[in-house]
Write an enzyme that holds these catalytic residues in place. Structure first.
Site, mmCIF file in Angstrom:
data_model
loop_
_atom_site.group_PDB
_atom_site.id
_atom_site.type_symbol
_atom_site.label_atom_id
_atom_site.label_comp_id
_atom_site.label_asym_id
_atom_site.label_seq_id
_atom_site.Cartn_x
_atom_site.Cartn_y
_atom_site.Cartn_z
ATOM 1 N N ASP A 4 0.930 -1.284 0.065
ATOM 2 C CA ASP A 4 0.196 -0.036 -0.051
ATOM 3 C C ASP A 4 0.942 1.058 -0.015
ATOM 4 O OD1 ASP A 4 -2.057 1.753 0.295
ATOM 5 O OD2 ASP A 4 -2.024 1.674 2.520
ATOM 6 N N GLU A 64 -1.449 -1.046 -4.731
ATOM 7 C CA GLU A 64 -2.594 -0.588 -4.785
ATOM 8 C C GLU A 64 -2.088 0.746 -5.639
ATOM 9 O OE1 GLU A 64 -5.134 0.508 -1.398
ATOM 10 O OE2 GLU A 64 -4.992 2.741 -1.884
ATOM 11 N N ASP A 137 -1.984 0.955 7.584
ATOM 12 C CA ASP A 137 -1.378 0.748 6.548
ATOM 13 C C ASP A 137 -0.854 -0.435 6.310
ATOM 14 O OD1 ASP A 137 -0.730 3.790 6.057
ATOM 15 O OD2 ASP A 137 -0.284 3.581 7.849
#
Length: 196
Positions: A4, A64, A137
């Site tokens: 991410d 992502e 996260d």
């Protein structure tokens, strides 16, 4: 391995798959918030992601993709962070995939608008993680890995598909014609994925 991207914290998770069993090998985040020089951040991302890949030797890396928001500068910074993480994987000849944020949330929770806390809760439940990480996260990074696994190997491949999968061999795209039937079968086979 799922990542991410972020400019303050970059979440990551390494997923081990054995048959139908998913196991968290490691999840955490790369702390970037104390680095003020943007180029030092990019170098650090490249080094840390490369070190994680060298240590855990994932077969694939999924990230992502940056989302389109109102703040163009933030999107540009996120895109750079993602690009450097991608480069770290590609420099080691690891295939790379990208997924939109809504697609990841939908793969984990069934809703593309789910909150980060809900994603984290379901990721921890799916992988039997007793102690959630300090920052979301980390579970966001693991969610990317889980999304990639389901999108590339299971019935979610039909229902969701992946945005892009790039490998050194030219890439592949996930397609199928059995979306709704596959989704029903998937929920039947994975009752833990249902939102109660």
């Amino acid at each position: 391995m799922g990542i991410d991207p972020g400019t303050n914290y970059m979440g990551y998770g390494v997923l081990e798959v054995e048959g139908r069993t998913l196991r968290s090998v490691v999840l955490g985040d790369i702390d970037l918030h104390r680095l003020t020089d943007p180029y030092a951040k990019l170098r650090y991302i490249f080094e840390r992601v490369g070190a994680l890949i060298d240590e855990y030797t994932p077969q694939e890396v999924a990230l992502e993709s940056p989302f389109f928001g109102e703040n163009v500068q933030s999107m540009l910074k996120l895109g750079r962070a993602q690009g450097v993480a991608m480069a770290a994987a590609l420099s080691r000849e690891i295939p790379v995939a990208e997924y939109a944020p809504m697609r990841i949330k939908q793969a984990i929770t069934g809703r593309g608008s789910a909150a980060k806390e809900q994603v984290s809760s379901i990721v921890c439940r799916m992988l039997a993680i007793d102690q959630p990480p300090h920052r979301l996260d980390a579970t966001d990074g693991m969610a990317v890995a889980i999304c990639h696994y389901f999108s590339s190997t299971g019935p979610l491949n039909a229902a969701l598909g992946n945005d892009r999968v790039k490998g050194l061999g030219g890439g592949r795209k996930a397609t199928s014609k059995k979306g709704s039937q596959s989704w029903e079968k998937f929920l039947h086979d994975h009752p833990e994925r249902e939102i109660k």
